[in-house]
Write an enzyme that holds these catalytic residues in place. Structure first.
Site, mmCIF file in Angstrom:
data_model
loop_
_atom_site.group_PDB
_atom_site.id
_atom_site.type_symbol
_atom_site.label_atom_id
_atom_site.label_comp_id
_atom_site.label_asym_id
_atom_site.label_seq_id
_atom_site.Cartn_x
_atom_site.Cartn_y
_atom_site.Cartn_z
ATOM 1 N N HIS A 251 0.873 -1.374 0.405
ATOM 2 C CA HIS A 251 -0.429 -0.286 0.259
ATOM 3 C C HIS A 251 1.018 0.770 -0.294
ATOM 4 C CE1 HIS A 251 -3.504 -2.576 1.260
ATOM 5 N NE2 HIS A 251 -2.894 -3.236 1.623
ATOM 6 N N SER B 1 16.573 20.247 -16.586
ATOM 7 C CA SER B 1 15.061 21.059 -16.383
ATOM 8 C C SER B 1 15.729 22.390 -16.964
ATOM 9 C CB SER B 1 15.330 21.710 -14.888
ATOM 10 O OG SER B 1 13.824 22.663 -15.340
ATOM 11 N N GLU C 26 10.745 7.651 -16.874
ATOM 12 C CA GLU C 26 9.103 7.895 -17.210
ATOM 13 C C GLU C 26 8.243 8.612 -18.488
ATOM 14 O OE1 GLU C 26 9.627 12.130 -15.841
ATOM 15 O OE2 GLU C 26 10.127 12.376 -14.576
#
Length: 506
Positions: free
Chosen positions: A167, A288, A301
């Site tokens: 979880h 970035s 990703e």
């Protein structure tokens, strides 16, 4: 000889004798698939070579014409490979382009005999089956490459433990190598599914013609032998109208990409500042445009995102197939773009992720600190201690739950409790329960498949032997074919099967 675009050599469609008008330009554009199925040119030409040889051997066409056809096909293939092949959008597909260019090279009469006893229906079924076979072999090789990288990373992570989660809540300590080997098992099943599907793609449909079979004395076994097929299709209608072998590859690829996506999710979490457990090398991260400090695990990703695209291709094909009557329908033209993109996505993802993992740096101290700083991560081990002393587990569970509540009230860890504290809840606690260690918790899971160091070491050695791979190095790509590598299409059936089976045994 005139150029492909000159008026005296205007390419002809493979149909049109009963039509008085040429197709509307919108129809030509809408029905054209050449930008997609050009990728099949190696397979299409290989199939044409085998078909021409068989027609000559059976006396269906003249051997002289067959030789001219074969030489012409060599030239067409060379032109496409070199980038000098001219695409004409009035021609619908790769089959039409090859035959039209062949007509220019050797003459329309000889080139026209190549299409004897076949239809584009069985021709495209042949091409896609050959593509799927090659995609399976390359995909399995790429899976094995990622597994090699996982093994190498697991070996570099010797002694590193971190919290295992359920979880997404800290549950129990596990070795990082044990966690990585979980993905090795998933990938094993992915490879097994792919290899198992090879036999269902490895069926030669040529000779089925449009749907009823060819009206010539064909030697279909000879064509199958040359193209390395294990079997010949038993029903001509099924041969031209079924695409379940593509759906099966897409399904297997989708499952594999979902497993890879789960691995990427862990990698993304581990790469975050909150976890700080793993870091890709600079060559496999991006920055970035505004924040100079960022090191983003973009490939993980993207892999996670592209898994959804592969699942979508599977859904799209199944939806296309579900309402089609027998036999061939033009809807089946839509089977290829998703297939090609899936193969490229799956194989490319597996390769780049394997390379990235080989550069990954594991921050063992940070991983261990996540466990060592957790006050209750050994709670199950305290319950197990009581159970081994003869206390029913449900009773032990309640005892440790009360001890956790006591620690919360005192703002301390279970390991900080004294023997008196423990025995006030249950007399079965002994002095060896005080200050229980993570190492004790890990070693106590000494069961087949458990996270005990001895079990994990054994599992690593077994995995290396099972895959027949040596640990990979950061300077080399794990043993797997490049996504750009084209397997030979002229292997005999024994060699074809051996290639897939060898990948499957690893």
């Amino acid at each position: 000889m005139a150029d492909a675009g000159s008026p005296e050599s205007e390419p002809q469609r493979l149909w049109g004798g009963r039509f008085e008008e040429a197709p509307d330009a919108l129809v030509q554009a809408y029905t054209s698939s050449i930008q997609t199925d050009l990728l099949l040119f190696h397979h299409d030409i290989a199939g044409s070579r085998a078909h021409a040889r068989m027609l000559a051997a059976q006396g269906i066409i003249d051997s002289t014409d067959a030789e001219r056809i074969l030489k012409g096909l060599d030239q067409v293939e060379s032109e496409i490979e070199s980038g000098g092949f001219e695409i004409n959008h009035e021609l619908e597909d790769i089959h039409t382009h090859v035959e039209a260019r062949l007509s220019q090279i050797i003459g329309a009469d000889a080139a026209g005999r190549l299409h004897t006893a076949r239809s584009r229906n069985d021709q495209v079924a042949l091409d896609t089956r050959m593509f799927v076979r090659d995609a399976i072999v390359q995909s399995v090789g790429a899976v094995r490459g990622l597994q090699a990288a996982l093994i190498e990373l697991a070996e570099r992570s010797d002694g590193v433990y971190l919290p295992g989660y359920t979880h997404l809540q800290r549950a129990q300590p596990v070795l990082l190598a044990h966690h990585l080997l979980a993905y090795l098992e998933m990938l094993d099943r992915d490879a097994e599914r792919l290899v198992d599907s090879f036999a269902r793609a490895d069926i030669m449909p040529l000779g089925s013609a449009a749907l009823a079979g060819a009206a010539y004395p064909l030697d279909r076994e000879a064509v199958a032998d040359e193209l390395g097929f294990e079997a010949v299709s038993r029903n001509s209608i099924d041969a031209v109208s079924s695409r379940d072998y593509i759906a099966e590859y897409l399904a297997n690829a989708a499952i594999c990409m979902v497993n890879v996506s789960r691995l990427c999710e862990d990698v993304i979490l581990w790469s975050s500042a909150e976890f700080g457990v793993l870091q890709f090398g600079d060559a496999f991260t991006t920055g970035s445009s505004i924040m100079p400090q960022k090191r983003n695990p973009d490939i993980a990703e993207l892999a996670r995102g592209r898994s959804g695209k592969v699942v979508g291709h599977l859904t799209g094909l199944l939806t296309t197939l579900k309402g089609l009557p027998l036999a061939y329908n033009r809807d089946l033209q839509e089977d290829k773009s998703g297939l090609f993109d899936t193969a490229e996505t799956l194989i490319g993802t597996l390769h780049v992720l394997a390379r990235a993992l080989l550069t990954a740096q594991v921050h063992g101290a940070r991983a261990r600190a996540m466990v060592d700083s957790d006050p209750f991560i050994l709670a199950t081990d305290y319950a197990d201690y009581l159970t081994r002393a003869g206390v029913p587990f449900r009773e032990a569970h309640g005892v440790v739950g009360r001890l956790v509540k006591l620690c919360e009230e005192r703002n301390c860890a279970l390991g900080d409790l004294s023997l008196d504290d423990l025995q006030r809840e249950h007399s079965a606690f002994g002095a060896d329960a005080v200050g229980m260690t993570v190492q004790f918790a890990l070693e106590s899971r000494d069961v087949l498949g458990g996270t005990a160091p001895k079990q994990v070491s054994t599992a690593l050695e077994a995995a290396k032997q099972r895959l027949q791979l040596q640990p990979a190095s950061q300077d080399s790509t794990p043993a797997a074919p490049s996504p750009e590598t084209r397997p030979e299409t002229g292997l005999n059936r024994a060699q074809r099967r051996a290639a897939a089976r060898q990948q499957g045994r690893r």
